[in-house]
Design a protein around this motif. Structure first.
Motif, PDB file in Angstrom:
ATOM      1  N   VAL A  55      17.274  30.376  37.715  1.00  0.00           N
ATOM      2  CA  VAL A  55      16.788  29.140  38.333  1.00  0.00           C
ATOM      3  C   VAL A  55      17.397  28.968  39.718  1.00  0.00           C
ATOM      4  O   VAL A  55      16.719  28.574  40.677  1.00  0.00           O
ATOM      5  CB  VAL A  55      17.112  27.924  37.443  1.00  0.00           C
ATOM      6  CG1 VAL A  55      16.845  26.622  38.185  1.00  0.00           C
ATOM      7  CG2 VAL A  55      16.297  27.979  36.163  1.00  0.00           C
ATOM      8  N   GLN A  81       9.938  24.898  31.681  1.00  0.00           N
ATOM      9  CA  GLN A  81      10.855  25.044  32.804  1.00  0.00           C
ATOM     10  C   GLN A  81      10.099  25.369  34.081  1.00  0.00           C
ATOM     11  O   GLN A  81      10.389  24.810  35.150  1.00  0.00           O
ATOM     12  CB  GLN A  81      11.865  26.153  32.506  1.00  0.00           C
ATOM     13  CG  GLN A  81      12.788  26.498  33.673  1.00  0.00           C
ATOM     14  CD  GLN A  81      13.709  27.647  33.350  1.00  0.00           C
ATOM     15  OE1 GLN A  81      14.819  27.446  32.894  1.00  0.00           O
ATOM     16  NE2 GLN A  81      13.254  28.867  33.570  1.00  0.00           N
ATOM     17  N   LEU A 126      14.848  23.468  27.932  1.00  0.00           N
ATOM     18  CA  LEU A 126      13.396  23.607  27.952  1.00  0.00           C
ATOM     19  C   LEU A 126      12.963  25.051  27.747  1.00  0.00           C
ATOM     20  O   LEU A 126      13.659  25.989  28.134  1.00  0.00           O
ATOM     21  CB  LEU A 126      12.842  23.088  29.290  1.00  0.00           C
ATOM     22  CG  LEU A 126      13.178  21.643  29.671  1.00  0.00           C
ATOM     23  CD1 LEU A 126      12.547  21.297  31.010  1.00  0.00           C
ATOM     24  CD2 LEU A 126      12.715  20.678  28.596  1.00  0.00           C
ATOM     25  N   GLY A 158       9.487  18.403  27.837  1.00  0.00           N
ATOM     26  CA  GLY A 158       9.078  18.587  29.231  1.00  0.00           C
ATOM     27  C   GLY A 158       8.485  17.323  29.818  1.00  0.00           C
ATOM     28  O   GLY A 158       8.733  16.980  30.984  1.00  0.00           O
ATOM     29  N   GLN A 207      11.223  14.864  30.633  1.00  0.00           N
ATOM     30  CA  GLN A 207      11.923  15.198  31.871  1.00  0.00           C
ATOM     31  C   GLN A 207      11.090  14.797  33.096  1.00  0.00           C
ATOM     32  O   GLN A 207      11.633  14.377  34.118  1.00  0.00           O
ATOM     33  CB  GLN A 207      12.239  16.697  31.909  1.00  0.00           C
ATOM     34  CG  GLN A 207      13.329  17.086  32.886  1.00  0.00           C
ATOM     35  CD  GLN A 207      14.668  16.438  32.606  1.00  0.00           C
ATOM     36  OE1 GLN A 207      14.858  15.249  32.886  1.00  0.00           O
ATOM     37  NE2 GLN A 207      15.591  17.195  32.065  1.00  0.00           N
ATOM     38  N   ASN A 248      22.094  28.375  34.797  1.00  0.00           N
ATOM     39  CA  ASN A 248      20.980  29.316  34.747  1.00  0.00           C
ATOM     40  C   ASN A 248      20.831  29.988  36.108  1.00  0.00           C
ATOM     41  O   ASN A 248      20.302  29.405  37.051  1.00  0.00           O
ATOM     42  CB  ASN A 248      19.693  28.584  34.354  1.00  0.00           C
ATOM     43  CG  ASN A 248      18.560  29.534  34.043  1.00  0.00           C
ATOM     44  OD1 ASN A 248      18.452  30.609  34.637  1.00  0.00           O
ATOM     45  ND2 ASN A 248      17.709  29.149  33.120  1.00  0.00           N
ATOM     46  N   THR A 305      16.755  21.617  33.244  1.00  0.00           N
ATOM     47  CA  THR A 305      15.868  22.550  32.541  1.00  0.00           C
ATOM     48  C   THR A 305      16.583  23.335  31.445  1.00  0.00           C
ATOM     49  O   THR A 305      16.011  24.249  30.868  1.00  0.00           O
ATOM     50  CB  THR A 305      15.247  23.562  33.536  1.00  0.00           C
ATOM     51  OG1 THR A 305      16.289  24.342  34.145  1.00  0.00           O
ATOM     52  CG2 THR A 305      14.462  22.851  34.621  1.00  0.00           C
ATOM     53  N   SER A 306      17.837  22.981  31.135  1.00  0.00           N
ATOM     54  CA  SER A 306      18.639  23.816  30.233  1.00  0.00           C
ATOM     55  C   SER A 306      18.096  23.876  28.816  1.00  0.00           C
ATOM     56  O   SER A 306      18.251  24.876  28.128  1.00  0.00           O
ATOM     57  CB  SER A 306      20.088  23.316  30.204  1.00  0.00           C
ATOM     58  OG  SER A 306      20.149  22.020  29.650  1.00  0.00           O
ATOM     59  N   THR A 348      23.747  23.648  37.317  1.00  0.00           N
ATOM     60  CA  THR A 348      23.159  24.500  36.293  1.00  0.00           C
ATOM     61  C   THR A 348      24.071  25.669  35.963  1.00  0.00           C
ATOM     62  O   THR A 348      25.025  25.955  36.694  1.00  0.00           O
ATOM     63  CB  THR A 348      21.788  25.033  36.765  1.00  0.00           C
ATOM     64  OG1 THR A 348      21.170  25.785  35.713  1.00  0.00           O
ATOM     65  CG2 THR A 348      21.941  25.935  37.981  1.00  0.00           C
TER      66      THR A 348
END
Length: 671
Positions: free
Chosen positions: A566, A539, A534, A507, A510, A563, A531-532, A561
């Motif tokens: 998200v 995240q 994390l 984290g 990033q 996700n 964030t994939s 993404t």
């Protein structure tokens, strides 16, 4: 006769290091019954994988001697067995699916050879009988054309198929217990759904127990019979899955739920867990979670909490449940809103970026003369618009062209055709020197922060590098001051500028990449799966940071993404890609709440629901996406679409408008 398969009693695993003993697993006890799915949940660094490796006795030889307790399988203590005896257990009675299939599979051995090793060792199968069994195993895990795949190498398979091969290897010995360590972390939601369903089906068929290690609450909700939450080497809560999701008790468990992004939290700051998992090379004299807990009280700082067993299968390690005084301390978590920094409306609605019919075709060169034998149609006519200060999400399965679109927009890859208008200037027509002068206006945050930074450069130099290249700041002292401001802005300390990337958590790395992107004052940032990899808690920190920076600086994001949660939390608009083309696009609530394209419906249905009571129907997609080298005739999705008509297989559909801002590319909506 007892149905208990595995009993772990007071397990302790530690490493002897220069800094002292690192207690990665500290007094752990749990049990798994035959046919049960037991999920171990928690952040990275909590000891989940080390617990699995301790059970399998796969620790380095020195560390393996530093294990205490009991690991009882079928009435036999594995810790009392010799290495030769353990070799008869591993892959036979207990098997493991590792987190990263590409690094777990041998790249120079064919798929069939790697599965055959297990059959030869544990089932004494060789020759034709072994080959027939390998084909059966590949068929059972859903790999198409197993007769062909058996002689292929891992690099010839997609990520989903590599994970299926790992499952086939694990199942070859017909184990009683399957340990799955983050088996779907790097997979798309559609492939993830297939892999999880496959594990469930095989579990039921073989009456196999599963120990699932994950930090994904959606996966836990889908798979678990029983849940254990692990923190800093200990289990802090354990409960039947239904009870856990209805009422998590430990503050850490509650924080994990609060950190989940979704549509309902769009105007709120996600709850974060401050700090990080504590170092395990220390003696703890208080609650391990206390420094990060918003419900701690005096007792938490002075005494180690004991295990409070409510029932034989439900308990919690927390002072809040140990006395009347503790129960009075319990309170609900409050969310922070973004009222303090309202989203800027300056230039709202004006297009910062306008992408028109962009194509990226990579030539396939063959022969001595390197003649063009075909093309990889990575991006095949993408159009989208991104307003100032807004976020457009680009979603789809791996290989659909999302990252290539991002790189083509930034001219890191020159498009084969099409226009990329940035503030009305066509970036595709700019020369190298002209493009370099404009680089400060658009930046990228890559998926893997560690590999995108120079490991030999200190953080301060990494952030300052872009400013030097773009001549931002008149003197070194000005740039150093700017670096300190940026580090503070992304939640790090100015002192961190003299450290190297390997000294930070995922984290934190990033955050450094975000600071590097902000250093040149960009108007657009392409966020490629930031964030994939994390944990949900980290995240939440990154998403809060991105939202705060957008509100403060009016930055536009193209957020790539897979996700969906998200997307629901962060994006204003969403575009769904399939095999190089956008098949549906619109405002985030339109697309997520009323999906029209069959692919979008399948994509959304495959997202694991945290709500255990959810009755949502999952739409199964057969196989993997077709090759971009030879796309199917007609609609590219037609071979996997259950609603496909004859025209779908003959003609690619035109784009249809369904409302002012919602478009779909499907014959079902053709006018």
């Amino acid at each position: 006769m007892s149905d208990m398969l595995l009993e772990v009693k007071n397990l302790q695993t530690w490493f002897d290091t220069r800094e002292g003993k690192v207690r990665v697993v500290d007094d752990l006890s749990f049990s798994i019954r035959k046919g049960q799915t037991f999920c171990l949940l928690g952040e990275s660094g909590c000891g989940k994988s080390m617990t699995a490796l301790s059970i399998m006795q796969l620790l380095p030889s020195q560390a393996s001697r530093n294990i205490r307790g009991e690991i009882v399988l079928h009435g036999r203590n594995l810790l009392s067995m010799s290495e030769i005896e353990m070799r008869a257990i591993r892959g036979n009675r207990v098997a493991m699916i590792f987190q990263e299939p590409m690094s777990s599979l041998n790249p120079v051995l064919r798929v069939g050879t790697q599965i055959g090793e297990v059959l030869k060792r544990h089932k004494k199968l060789t020759g034709i009988r072994a080959r027939q069994r390998i084909i059966e195993l590949l068929e059972s895990v859903g790999i198409p054309e197993p007769i062909q795949r058996i002689d292929e190498y891992p690099h010839q398979l997609s990520g989903g198929m590599k994970q299926r091969v790992m499952i086939a290897i694990a199942l070859a010995g017909e184990p009683d217990l399957l340990i799955a360590d983050e088996p779907t972390t790097a997979l798309d939601v559609t492939i993830q759904a297939q892999v999880l369903d496959l594990i469930k089906d095989l579990q039921k068929k073989n009456d196999m127990a599963v120990m699932m290690i994950t930090h994904d609450l959606g996966v836990v909700a889908k798979m678990a019979d029983e849940v254990a939450v692990m923190y800093a080497g200990q289990i802090v809560e354990q409960a039947p899955s239904k009870s856990f999701f209805k009422h998590p008790e430990h503050p850490y468990s509650q924080k994990l739920f609060d950190a989940l992004p979704d549509m309902a939290k769009r105007d709120q700051s996600l709850a974060v867990i401050p700090g990080s998992v504590p170092s395990l090379n220390q003696e703890f004299n208080s609650c391990r979670f206390e420094p990060r807990c918003n419900r701690s009280w005096n007792l938490c700082k002075t005494q180690i909490p004991l295990w409070m067993a409510h029932t034989p299968i439900r308990g919690v390690r927390c002072h809040l449940y140990s006395s009347k005084e503790g129960k009075q301390q319990q309170s609900s978590t409050q969310f922070e809103s973004f009222d303090e920094v309202q989203r800027s409306n300056v230039d709202a609605g004006q297009a910062l970026l306008d992408v028109s019919n962009v194509k990226v075709h990579f030539p396939i060169l063959k022969g001595v003369l390197k003649r063009v034998a075909g093309y990889v149609y990575a991006v095949d006519g993408v159009s989208l618009s991104l307003p100032k200060g807004r976020t457009v999400a680009l979603v789809g399965e791996s290989g659909c062209g999302k990252t290539t679109v991002g790189k083509a927009i930034l001219q890191l890859i020159r498009p084969t055709a099409g226009k990329v208008l940035f503030e009305n200037a066509d970036l595709t027509r700019l020369s190298g020197s002209q493009l370099r002068r404009r680089r400060s206006e658009f930046q990228i945050i890559f998926q893997d922060p560690f590999s995108s930074m120079n490991p030999r450069m200190m953080v301060g130099d990494i952030i300052e590098e872009g400013m030097i290249a773009q001549s931002i700041g008149n003197a070194s002292s000005e740039r150093q001051q700017r670096v300190d401001e940026l580090l503070t802005q992304v939640g790090l300390s100015p002192e961190h500028r003299q450290r190297y990337p390997h000294e930070f958590s995922g984290g934190q790395r990033q955050r450094i990449c975000i600071a590097r992107a902000l250093a040149v004052n960009p108007k657009l940032i392409v966020c490629d799966e930031p964030t994939s990899a994390l944990d949900v808690s980290v995240q939440a920190q990154i998403l809060n940071l991105l939202k705060e920076l957008q509100n403060k600086h009016n930055i536009s994001y193209l957020f790539i993404t897979h996700n969906i949660s998200v997307v629901a939390y962060l994006a204003d608009e969403v575009a769904v890609m399939y095999l190089g083309r956008i098949v549906e696009q619109g405002k985030v609530d339109e697309v997520l709440e009323n999906p029209l394209h069959p692919y979008t419906k399948a994509l959304l249905s495959a997202v694991p629901a945290v709500d255990k009571e959810s009755k949502r129907e999952i739409i199964r997609l057969e196989g993997d996406p077709p090759s971009p080298i030879n796309p199917p005739a007609g609609c590219h999705f037609s071979p996997r679409c259950k609603e496909a008509k004859d025209i779908c297989r003959l003609e690619y559909p035109e784009t249809s408008s369904v409302g002012k801002t919602h478009i779909v590319c499907c014959h079902l909506y053709a006018k």
